[in-house]
Design a protein around this motif. Structure first.
Motif, short mmCIF file in Angstrom:
data_model
loop_
_atom_site.label_atom_id
_atom_site.label_comp_id
_atom_site.label_asym_id
_atom_site.label_seq_id
_atom_site.Cartn_x
_atom_site.Cartn_y
_atom_site.Cartn_z
N ALA A 36 -40.60 -11.52 -3.11
CA ALA A 36 -39.36 -11.37 -3.84
C ALA A 36 -38.47 -12.56 -3.58
N ALA A 37 -38.63 -13.19 -2.45
CA ALA A 37 -37.95 -14.44 -2.14
C ALA A 37 -38.91 -15.25 -1.28
N SER A 38 -38.57 -16.50 -0.98
CA SER A 38 -39.49 -17.36 -0.24
C SER A 38 -39.76 -16.82 1.15
N TRP A 39 -40.98 -17.04 1.63
CA TRP A 39 -41.34 -16.64 2.99
C TRP A 39 -40.57 -17.51 3.96
N PRO A 40 -40.14 -16.98 5.09
CA PRO A 40 -39.37 -17.77 6.05
C PRO A 40 -40.14 -19.02 6.48
N THR A 98 -28.36 -8.19 -4.18
CA THR A 98 -29.49 -7.26 -4.19
C THR A 98 -30.50 -7.58 -5.28
N ARG A 99 -30.03 -7.79 -6.48
CA ARG A 99 -30.95 -8.04 -7.60
C ARG A 99 -31.71 -9.35 -7.40
N GLU A 100 -31.02 -10.38 -6.98
CA GLU A 100 -31.67 -11.66 -6.75
C GLU A 100 -32.68 -11.58 -5.60
N SER A 101 -32.37 -10.79 -4.59
CA SER A 101 -33.27 -10.68 -3.44
C SER A 101 -34.60 -10.04 -3.85
N ALA A 102 -34.58 -9.23 -4.92
CA ALA A 102 -35.80 -8.60 -5.40
C ALA A 102 -36.54 -9.47 -6.41
N GLY A 103 -35.99 -10.65 -6.67
CA GLY A 103 -36.65 -11.57 -7.59
C GLY A 103 -36.49 -11.22 -9.04
N CYS A 104 -35.44 -10.44 -9.37
CA CYS A 104 -35.23 -10.02 -10.76
C CYS A 104 -34.26 -10.96 -11.50
N GLY A 122 -36.05 6.50 -9.82
CA GLY A 122 -34.93 7.40 -9.61
C GLY A 122 -34.25 7.24 -8.27
N ALA A 123 -34.66 6.23 -7.49
CA ALA A 123 -34.06 6.00 -6.17
C ALA A 123 -32.82 5.13 -6.30
N ASP A 124 -31.91 5.25 -5.34
CA ASP A 124 -30.69 4.45 -5.33
C ASP A 124 -30.88 3.31 -4.33
N VAL A 125 -30.98 2.08 -4.85
CA VAL A 125 -31.21 0.92 -3.98
C VAL A 125 -30.01 -0.04 -4.00
N GLU A 126 -28.85 0.48 -4.31
CA GLU A 126 -27.65 -0.36 -4.35
C GLU A 126 -27.38 -0.99 -2.98
N ASN A 127 -27.05 -2.27 -3.00
CA ASN A 127 -26.71 -3.04 -1.80
C ASN A 127 -27.89 -3.21 -0.83
N ALA A 128 -29.10 -2.93 -1.29
CA ALA A 128 -30.28 -3.13 -0.44
C ALA A 128 -30.66 -4.60 -0.42
N ASP A 129 -31.43 -5.01 0.57
CA ASP A 129 -31.85 -6.41 0.71
C ASP A 129 -33.37 -6.48 0.70
N PHE A 130 -33.94 -7.15 -0.33
CA PHE A 130 -35.39 -7.27 -0.47
C PHE A 130 -35.87 -8.69 -0.17
N THR A 131 -35.09 -9.46 0.55
CA THR A 131 -35.43 -10.85 0.83
C THR A 131 -36.80 -10.99 1.48
N GLY A 132 -37.67 -11.80 0.86
CA GLY A 132 -38.98 -12.07 1.44
C GLY A 132 -39.97 -10.93 1.34
N SER A 133 -39.60 -9.84 0.66
CA SER A 133 -40.52 -8.71 0.56
C SER A 133 -41.68 -9.02 -0.38
N TYR A 134 -42.79 -8.33 -0.17
CA TYR A 134 -43.98 -8.51 -1.01
C TYR A 134 -44.13 -7.30 -1.91
#
Length: 231
Positions: A30-34, A225-231, A188-200
């Motif tokens: 979702a974002a670059s690997w460290p 949040t949206r950018e961290s998920a690569g959207c 249907g899940a609420d992912v507001e303010n979540a951080d997906f940085t670097g997730s696969y």
């Protein structure tokens, strides 16, 4: 097999742009690997999961429904007489298929603020449970069943959360940093303010996540949040 081979040999995947990352693996960051390559223990945990993701997304067409997409489950009633039921217990079987010698039932448990860091919780039933602020760092949560549960502020950094079912759950402010989320559903899940940085996230899963209307806001670290998920 390039991505899997790179992980297995300790090379890691670093600074891979979205536009240039090969879609042949079926898994993208979702974002670059460290900059720092993952430690050997992390590589051992990721390799089999990414290998499964490769076959699931490359060797089948169209994408097959993963365990996280299963619509109906049938489980026995909660054993409310079991006093130590709501306790984090790591599986000693060490299997990615979530095999256990008995049902691991955390349904409706109040586990907020507790720690399961590094635990293997694969196959756990977590429906309607309270896991606010729980530490799941480096944990294995393959095939967990957690609909309508609360994971607000939970930390899944470096965890493997593949083929999990989280329909209708709340993940406000949760951290999925460097987390494997292949085959996991957030319908249907609420992912507001979540951080997906670097997730696969598998390509098919990423498209569905990007359609989630709650994928908005910023994390506690100020990450969009949206950018961290690569959207």
């Amino acid at each position: 097999f390039t991505a899997v081979k790179a992980l297995a040999t300790g090379g890691g995947i670093r600074n891979v742009p979205h536009s240039s990352f090969s879609p042949s693996t079926g898994v993208r960051p979702a974002a670059s690997w460290p900059h720092q390559a993952p430690p050997p223990a992390r590589l051992a945990k990721l390799a089999p999961v990414l290998g499964l993701a490769f076959f699931a997304h490359v060797c089948t067409a169209p994408p097959a429904l993963a365990d996280g997409d299963t619509e109906k489950f049938k489980f026995p009633p909660i054993d409310r007489n079991k006093k130590d039921r709501c306790t984090f217990v790591s599986s000693a079987m060490g299997q990615a298929n979530a095999a256990r010698d008995s049902l691991y039932d955390l349904r409706e448990c109040q586990m907020g603020g507790k720690s399961a860091g590094g635990f293997d919780l694969s196959g756990a039933l977590m429906a309607n449970g309270d896991f606010k602020g729980t530490d799941f760092k480096d944990a294995q949560l393959s095939k967990v069943y957690g609909p309508d549960a609360v994971f607000d502020g939970a930390d899944f950094t470096n965890a493997v959360v593949d083929r999990a079912f989280f329909k209708g759950s709340s993940f406000k402010g949760a951290k999925f940093i460097n987390t494997v989320l292949t085959g996991t559903t957030f319908e249907g899940a609420d992912v507001e303010n979540a951080d997906f940085t670097g997730s696969y996230i598998g390509q098919y899963d990423a498209r569905r996540l990007c359609k989630n209307p709650t994928l908005q806001g910023t994390s506690a670290a100020g990450v969009d949040t949206r950018e961290s998920a690569g959207c």
